[in-house]
Design an enzyme around this catalytic site. Structure first.
Site, mmCIF file in Angstrom:
data_model
loop_
_atom_site.group_PDB
_atom_site.id
_atom_site.type_symbol
_atom_site.label_atom_id
_atom_site.label_comp_id
_atom_site.label_asym_id
_atom_site.label_seq_id
_atom_site.Cartn_x
_atom_site.Cartn_y
_atom_site.Cartn_z
ATOM 1 N N HIS A 1 0.780 -1.097 -0.029
ATOM 2 C CA HIS A 1 0.074 -0.028 0.062
ATOM 3 C C HIS A 1 0.814 1.172 -0.045
ATOM 4 O O HIS A 1 0.683 2.286 0.750
ATOM 5 C CB HIS A 1 -0.841 -0.041 1.125
ATOM 6 C CG HIS A 1 -2.178 -0.824 1.115
ATOM 7 N ND1 HIS A 1 -2.593 -1.526 -0.286
ATOM 8 C CD2 HIS A 1 -3.150 -1.222 2.083
ATOM 9 C CE1 HIS A 1 -3.639 -2.253 -0.180
ATOM 10 N NE2 HIS A 1 -3.870 -2.308 1.184
ATOM 11 N N HIS B 1 -10.185 2.233 -0.106
ATOM 12 C CA HIS B 1 -10.133 1.522 0.834
ATOM 13 C C HIS B 1 -11.315 1.571 2.051
ATOM 14 O O HIS B 1 -10.947 0.963 3.288
ATOM 15 C CB HIS B 1 -8.729 1.320 1.781
ATOM 16 C CG HIS B 1 -8.249 0.146 2.097
ATOM 17 N ND1 HIS B 1 -8.675 -0.456 3.259
ATOM 18 C CD2 HIS B 1 -7.477 -0.919 1.560
ATOM 19 C CE1 HIS B 1 -8.067 -1.845 3.529
ATOM 20 N NE2 HIS B 1 -7.357 -2.071 2.539
ATOM 21 N N GLU C 1 -11.619 -3.285 -3.208
ATOM 22 C CA GLU C 1 -10.494 -2.572 -3.502
ATOM 23 C C GLU C 1 -10.523 -2.674 -5.155
ATOM 24 O O GLU C 1 -10.066 -3.672 -5.431
ATOM 25 C CB GLU C 1 -9.335 -2.726 -2.891
ATOM 26 C CG GLU C 1 -9.501 -2.680 -1.239
ATOM 27 C CD GLU C 1 -8.290 -3.370 -0.557
ATOM 28 O OE1 GLU C 1 -7.051 -2.898 -0.921
ATOM 29 O OE2 GLU C 1 -8.408 -4.291 0.271
#
Length: 348
Positions: A121, A192, A312
């Site tokens: 991420h 997210h 996502e």
């Protein structure tokens, strides 16, 4: 492009001070509304959705995303053993990159191994921990802007990112991403939010899910793609036939090309459904972990590992290291574009 400083919008009715960062920088919140009574609250800390209130068939508003009541809780959540990334914008690269390493134009880039030696991420300080500027604001849309410096988290190129959230009269939350770079780089942005159509103070296990995918990425024990695919015929995670959300899932589903709806979530309790539309090749589904049974969320709610589910929409994890995966390289002079829509409807 000349950018308006965020203070330009301080007299706008849906612009408010949310709080201060540890170094006393102002963090703001923005409220989008439509004529159906739907409301979305966002903050420029991480270009994050903090509240998403949807009218149910019973006429009441239900807040269907997990989050916090103040910026300090968002900031502190990144100090947990594994950050939850509640409602945030993930970048520069969403998902995992094997061993935190990739090669581009014959040069190898070493990233932070912030997830069992792999990059996750965007690294130690990803886009969700940045205070974004705002370039446009109306009652139904807000555009966030971020400059990611060259070699920030060791990614090449200065990246300019624009993200526009729009709340439509069709009860859609539309996310439009655009990005340009001063050097060839890799990019994979995603949203997210942890959704819960029963409300953020309950769990998702009695909600049903549909995913228009007949295969998902095969992964190793570190959840790194092997480069192969797992066929979903007869698999527990075949959601082409609607079934209840699992208590634990962390998998990338390959969206069938040219489908209208990539995924859906249904709440029989609230007579509510969410449809996910995307132009991305994958939707990564995540439930479990990262709430630790110790997180106090909005309204003093205790969040558990089954409090919410993430959809996502993104490119494949580790695509920079897998030549047969969809292209993840953004070249200098080109523009990255992505659109994702979360649409909410009452079940008739």
């Amino acid at each position: 492009m000349k950018l308006k400083h965020i203070s330009h919008f301080q007299n706008h009715s849906n612009f408010k001070l949310f709080g201060l960062s540890p170094d006393k920088e102002e963090i703001h919140s923005f409220e989008l509304t439509n004529n159906n009574g739907m409301k979305v609250l966002l903050t420029n800390y991480g270009a994050t959705v903090t509240s998403l209130q949807v009218p149910s068939s019973y006429g009441n508003l239900t807040d269907i995303v997990l989050g916090f009541d103040n910026p300090n809780s968002y900031i502190e959540s990144y100090n947990l053993p594994s950050a939850p990334y509640f409602g945030t914008t993930v970048g520069r690269y969403a998902g995992r990159i094997n061993k935190g390493r990739f090669t581009l134009n014959d040069k190898t880039f070493e990233l932070a191994g912030n997830n069992n030696g792999n990059a996750l991420h965007g690294g130690n300080i990803g886009f969700g921990q940045k205070i974004w500027d705002v370039t446009d604001l109306t009652d139904q849309s807000v555009t966030f802007h971020l400059i990611s410096e060259n070699l920030e988290e060791n990614y090449p190129g200065e990246l300019q990112v624009f993200l526009t959230y729009t709340l439509t009269e069709e009860n859609e939350l539309k996310l439009e991403y655009k990005a340009t770079t001063t050097e060839d780089t890799v990019i994979n942005l995603t949203h997210h939010s942890y959704f819960n159509l029963n409300g953020h103070d309950s769990d998702v296990l009695d909600q049903e899910m549909f995913i228009d995918a007949d295969k998902m990425l095969e992964t190793n024990s570190d959840n790194i793609p092997t480069g192969k695919f797992t066929a979903l015929d007869g698999h527990n995670f075949d959601f082409r036939t609607t079934k209840n959300c699992p208590a634990s899932i962390d998998n990338s589903f390959v969206v069938n090309s040219n489908v209208e709806i990539a995924a859906q979530l249904f709440s029989p309790k609230n007579n509510l459904k969410m449809s996910v539309y995307t132009d991305q090749p994958s939707v990564h589904i995540y439930v479990g972990g990262n709430c630790f049974n110790i997180l106090k969320g909005k309204e003093n709610v205790n969040y558990t590992p089954v409090s919410g589910i993430c959809f996502e929409t993104q490119n494949f994890p580790d695509a920079p290291n897998q030549a047969h995966f969809p292209n993840s390289v953004l070249k200098k002079g080109d523009e990255y574009q992505q659109t994702t829509i979360y649409k909410f409807e009452n079940i008739k």
